[in-house]
Design a protein around this motif. Structure first.
Motif, PDB file in Angstrom:
ATOM      1  N   ILE A  54       0.782  -1.228  -0.026  1.00 21.90           N
ATOM      2  CA  ILE A  54      -0.142   0.073   0.174  1.00 21.90           C
ATOM      3  C   ILE A  54       0.762   1.329   0.095  1.00 21.90           C
ATOM      4  CG2 ILE A  54      -1.689   1.251   1.244  1.00 21.90           C
ATOM      5  CD1 ILE A  54      -3.124  -1.180   0.175  1.00 21.90           C
ATOM      6  N   ASP A  55       1.817   1.182   0.834  1.00 23.92           N
ATOM      7  CA  ASP A  55       2.704   2.347   0.867  1.00 23.92           C
ATOM      8  C   ASP A  55       3.571   2.524  -0.295  1.00 23.92           C
ATOM      9  OD1 ASP A  55       4.794   0.400   1.102  1.00 23.92           O
ATOM     10  OD2 ASP A  55       5.599   1.035   3.206  1.00 23.92           O
ATOM     11  N   GLY A  56       3.534   1.805  -1.501  1.00 24.62           N
ATOM     12  CA  GLY A  56       4.364   1.820  -2.844  1.00 24.62           C
ATOM     13  C   GLY A  56       5.671   1.026  -2.922  1.00 24.62           C
ATOM     14  N   SER A  57       5.935   0.284  -1.798  1.00 22.15           N
ATOM     15  CA  SER A  57       7.397  -0.264  -1.998  1.00 22.15           C
ATOM     16  C   SER A  57       7.010  -1.691  -2.803  1.00 22.15           C
ATOM     17  CB  SER A  57       8.056  -0.634  -0.526  1.00 22.15           C
ATOM     18  OG  SER A  57       7.006  -1.306   0.275  1.00 22.15           O
ATOM     19  N   LYS A  58       7.710  -2.036  -3.785  1.00 23.22           N
ATOM     20  CA  LYS A  58       7.651  -3.109  -4.542  1.00 23.22           C
ATOM     21  C   LYS A  58       8.155  -4.426  -3.945  1.00 23.22           C
ATOM     22  CE  LYS A  58       8.290  -0.365  -8.781  1.00 23.22           C
ATOM     23  NZ  LYS A  58       8.780  -0.303 -10.141  1.00 23.22           N
ATOM     24  N   ILE A  59       7.547  -5.584  -4.254  1.00 22.95           N
ATOM     25  CA  ILE A  59       7.711  -6.880  -3.705  1.00 22.95           C
ATOM     26  C   ILE A  59       8.611  -7.503  -4.841  1.00 22.95           C
ATOM     27  CG2 ILE A  59       6.792  -9.103  -3.147  1.00 22.95           C
ATOM     28  CD1 ILE A  59       6.123  -6.783  -1.295  1.00 22.95           C
ATOM     29  N   ARG A  60       9.914  -7.905  -4.560  1.00 19.04           N
ATOM     30  CA  ARG A  60      10.877  -8.206  -5.528  1.00 19.04           C
ATOM     31  C   ARG A  60      10.583  -9.046  -6.418  1.00 19.04           C
ATOM     32  NH1 ARG A  60      16.090 -10.355  -3.286  1.00 19.04           N
ATOM     33  NH2 ARG A  60      16.075 -12.060  -5.058  1.00 19.04           N
ATOM     34  N   LEU A  61      10.134 -10.277  -5.910  1.00 18.99           N
ATOM     35  CA  LEU A  61       9.949 -11.287  -7.083  1.00 18.99           C
ATOM     36  C   LEU A  61       8.356 -11.369  -7.046  1.00 18.99           C
ATOM     37  CD1 LEU A  61      11.708 -14.315  -5.274  1.00 18.99           C
ATOM     38  CD2 LEU A  61      12.377 -13.063  -7.270  1.00 18.99           C
ATOM     39  N   PRO A  62       8.060 -11.820  -8.511  1.00 21.10           N
ATOM     40  CA  PRO A  62       6.624 -11.795  -8.823  1.00 21.10           C
ATOM     41  C   PRO A  62       5.955 -13.276  -8.236  1.00 21.10           C
ATOM     42  CG  PRO A  62       7.874 -12.621 -10.942  1.00 21.10           C
ATOM     43  CD  PRO A  62       8.731 -11.932  -9.880  1.00 21.10           C
ATOM     44  N   VAL A  63       4.784 -13.213  -7.984  1.00 20.49           N
ATOM     45  CA  VAL A  63       3.961 -14.186  -7.012  1.00 20.49           C
ATOM     46  C   VAL A  63       2.944 -14.937  -8.215  1.00 20.49           C
ATOM     47  CG1 VAL A  63       4.233 -13.057  -5.182  1.00 20.49           C
ATOM     48  CG2 VAL A  63       1.963 -12.585  -6.467  1.00 20.49           C
ATOM     49  N   ASN A  64       2.659 -16.030  -8.075  1.00 24.65           N
ATOM     50  CA  ASN A  64       1.721 -16.875  -8.671  1.00 24.65           C
ATOM     51  C   ASN A  64       0.346 -16.462  -8.698  1.00 24.65           C
ATOM     52  OD1 ASN A  64       0.022 -18.949  -9.993  1.00 24.65           O
ATOM     53  ND2 ASN A  64       1.339 -20.537  -9.246  1.00 24.65           N
ATOM     54  N   GLY A  65      -0.414 -16.015  -9.731  1.00 22.75           N
ATOM     55  CA  GLY A  65      -1.554 -15.465  -9.685  1.00 22.75           C
ATOM     56  C   GLY A  65      -2.798 -16.448  -8.738  1.00 22.75           C
ATOM     57  N   HIS A  66      -2.349 -17.608  -8.756  1.00 17.58           N
ATOM     58  CA  HIS A  66      -3.625 -18.534  -7.972  1.00 17.58           C
ATOM     59  C   HIS A  66      -3.039 -18.321  -6.406  1.00 17.58           C
ATOM     60  CE1 HIS A  66      -4.600 -20.915 -11.461  1.00 17.58           C
ATOM     61  NE2 HIS A  66      -3.430 -20.973 -11.782  1.00 17.58           N
ATOM     62  N   GLN A  67      -2.527 -17.707  -6.076  1.00 17.56           N
ATOM     63  CA  GLN A  67      -2.235 -17.526  -4.925  1.00 17.56           C
ATOM     64  C   GLN A  67      -2.918 -16.007  -4.353  1.00 17.56           C
ATOM     65  OE1 GLN A  67       2.168 -17.586  -4.418  1.00 17.56           O
ATOM     66  NE2 GLN A  67       2.053 -19.492  -3.350  1.00 17.56           N
ATOM     67  N   LEU A  68      -3.633 -15.312  -5.134  1.00 19.61           N
ATOM     68  CA  LEU A  68      -4.207 -14.246  -4.877  1.00 19.61           C
ATOM     69  C   LEU A  68      -5.552 -14.264  -5.035  1.00 19.61           C
ATOM     70  CD1 LEU A  68      -1.869 -11.711  -7.377  1.00 19.61           C
ATOM     71  CD2 LEU A  68      -1.918 -12.124  -4.600  1.00 19.61           C
ATOM     72  N   ASN A  69      -6.220 -13.331  -4.104  1.00 22.23           N
ATOM     73  CA  ASN A  69      -7.639 -13.104  -4.168  1.00 22.23           C
ATOM     74  C   ASN A  69      -8.059 -11.870  -4.313  1.00 22.23           C
ATOM     75  OD1 ASN A  69     -10.286 -14.408  -4.047  1.00 22.23           O
ATOM     76  ND2 ASN A  69      -9.917 -15.213  -1.982  1.00 22.23           N
ATOM     77  N   ILE A  70      -9.059 -11.626  -5.136  1.00 21.51           N
ATOM     78  CA  ILE A  70      -9.607  -9.966  -5.291  1.00 21.51           C
ATOM     79  C   ILE A  70      -9.983  -9.311  -3.741  1.00 21.51           C
ATOM     80  CG2 ILE A  70     -11.017  -8.419  -6.445  1.00 21.51           C
ATOM     81  CD1 ILE A  70      -9.243  -9.731  -8.443  1.00 21.51           C
ATOM     82  N   TYR A  71      -9.277  -8.400  -3.737  1.00 23.53           N
ATOM     83  CA  TYR A  71      -9.864  -7.600  -2.411  1.00 23.53           C
ATOM     84  C   TYR A  71     -10.858  -6.610  -2.669  1.00 23.53           C
ATOM     85  CZ  TYR A  71      -9.363  -4.624   1.673  1.00 23.53           C
ATOM     86  OH  TYR A  71      -9.612  -3.933   2.736  1.00 23.53           O
ATOM     87  N   GLN A  72     -11.852  -6.821  -1.926  1.00 22.67           N
ATOM     88  CA  GLN A  72     -12.955  -5.620  -1.971  1.00 22.67           C
ATOM     89  C   GLN A  72     -12.803  -4.682  -1.056  1.00 22.67           C
ATOM     90  OE1 GLN A  72     -15.158  -5.919  -4.577  1.00 22.67           O
ATOM     91  NE2 GLN A  72     -14.292  -7.703  -5.296  1.00 22.67           N
ATOM     92  N   LYS A  73     -12.604  -3.367  -1.352  1.00 22.74           N
ATOM     93  CA  LYS A  73     -12.519  -2.493  -0.472  1.00 22.74           C
ATOM     94  C   LYS A  73     -13.545  -2.209   0.575  1.00 22.74           C
ATOM     95  CE  LYS A  73      -9.264   0.214  -3.361  1.00 22.74           C
ATOM     96  NZ  LYS A  73      -9.082   1.418  -3.859  1.00 22.74           N
ATOM     97  N   PRO A  74     -13.115  -1.796   1.692  1.00 18.54           N
ATOM     98  CA  PRO A  74     -14.506  -1.479   2.385  1.00 18.54           C
ATOM     99  C   PRO A  74     -15.050   0.029   2.106  1.00 18.54           C
ATOM    100  CG  PRO A  74     -12.465  -1.480   3.982  1.00 18.54           C
ATOM    101  CD  PRO A  74     -11.996  -1.936   2.694  1.00 18.54           C
ATOM    102  N   VAL A  75     -16.351   0.063   2.433  1.00 16.14           N
ATOM    103  CA  VAL A  75     -16.895   1.306   2.045  1.00 16.14           C
ATOM    104  C   VAL A  75     -16.954   2.355   3.154  1.00 16.14           C
ATOM    105  CG1 VAL A  75     -18.981   2.492   1.068  1.00 16.14           C
ATOM    106  CG2 VAL A  75     -18.252   0.177   0.220  1.00 16.14           C
ATOM    107  N   SER A  76     -16.628   3.329   3.100  1.00 14.94           N
ATOM    108  CA  SER A  76     -16.790   4.245   4.288  1.00 14.94           C
ATOM    109  C   SER A  76     -18.499   4.693   4.505  1.00 14.94           C
ATOM    110  CB  SER A  76     -16.060   5.552   3.946  1.00 14.94           C
ATOM    111  OG  SER A  76     -16.692   6.524   3.105  1.00 14.94           O
TER     112      SER A  76
END
Length: 102
Positions: A54-76
């Protein structure tokens, strides 16, 4: 038995949660298995995804897309009120104090 993997379509600049594989062997009842949210920076053709925090720092290695899940932002609260007023199909329901479900 044929094992078919489902391809997920991620897009840049959306948020995703990353599965923490160390919890695969340590199944705590109240432990979260997801890290993040991370912002998707780049999507490769082979299904790998480059993410950043979130703060903009990059993760060095790419990750497998199967390890990711779409995040739905909470609504204010303000956003919810705006959505509520814009959508005429939504209606408030009064809470029944005598209902056993409350």
């Amino acid at each position: 038995m044929i094992n078919i993997l489902r391809r997920r379509n991620f897009k840049q600049e959306i948020f995703a949660l990353l599965f923490d594989s160390k919890f695969k062997y340590f199944q705590g009842k109240f432990q979260t298995h997801w890290l993040g949210p991370y912002e998707i920076e780049e999507v490769f053709k082979n299904g790998a995804v480059r993410i950043r925090t979130i703060d903009g720092s990059k993760i060095r290695l790419p990750v497998n897309g199967h390890q990711l899940n779409i995040y739905q932002k909470p609504v204010s609260r303000d956003e919810f009120i705006k959505i509520f007023h814009d959508n005429s199909e939504m209606k408030l329901v009064k809470k029944n104090p005598y209902s056993p479900l409350t």
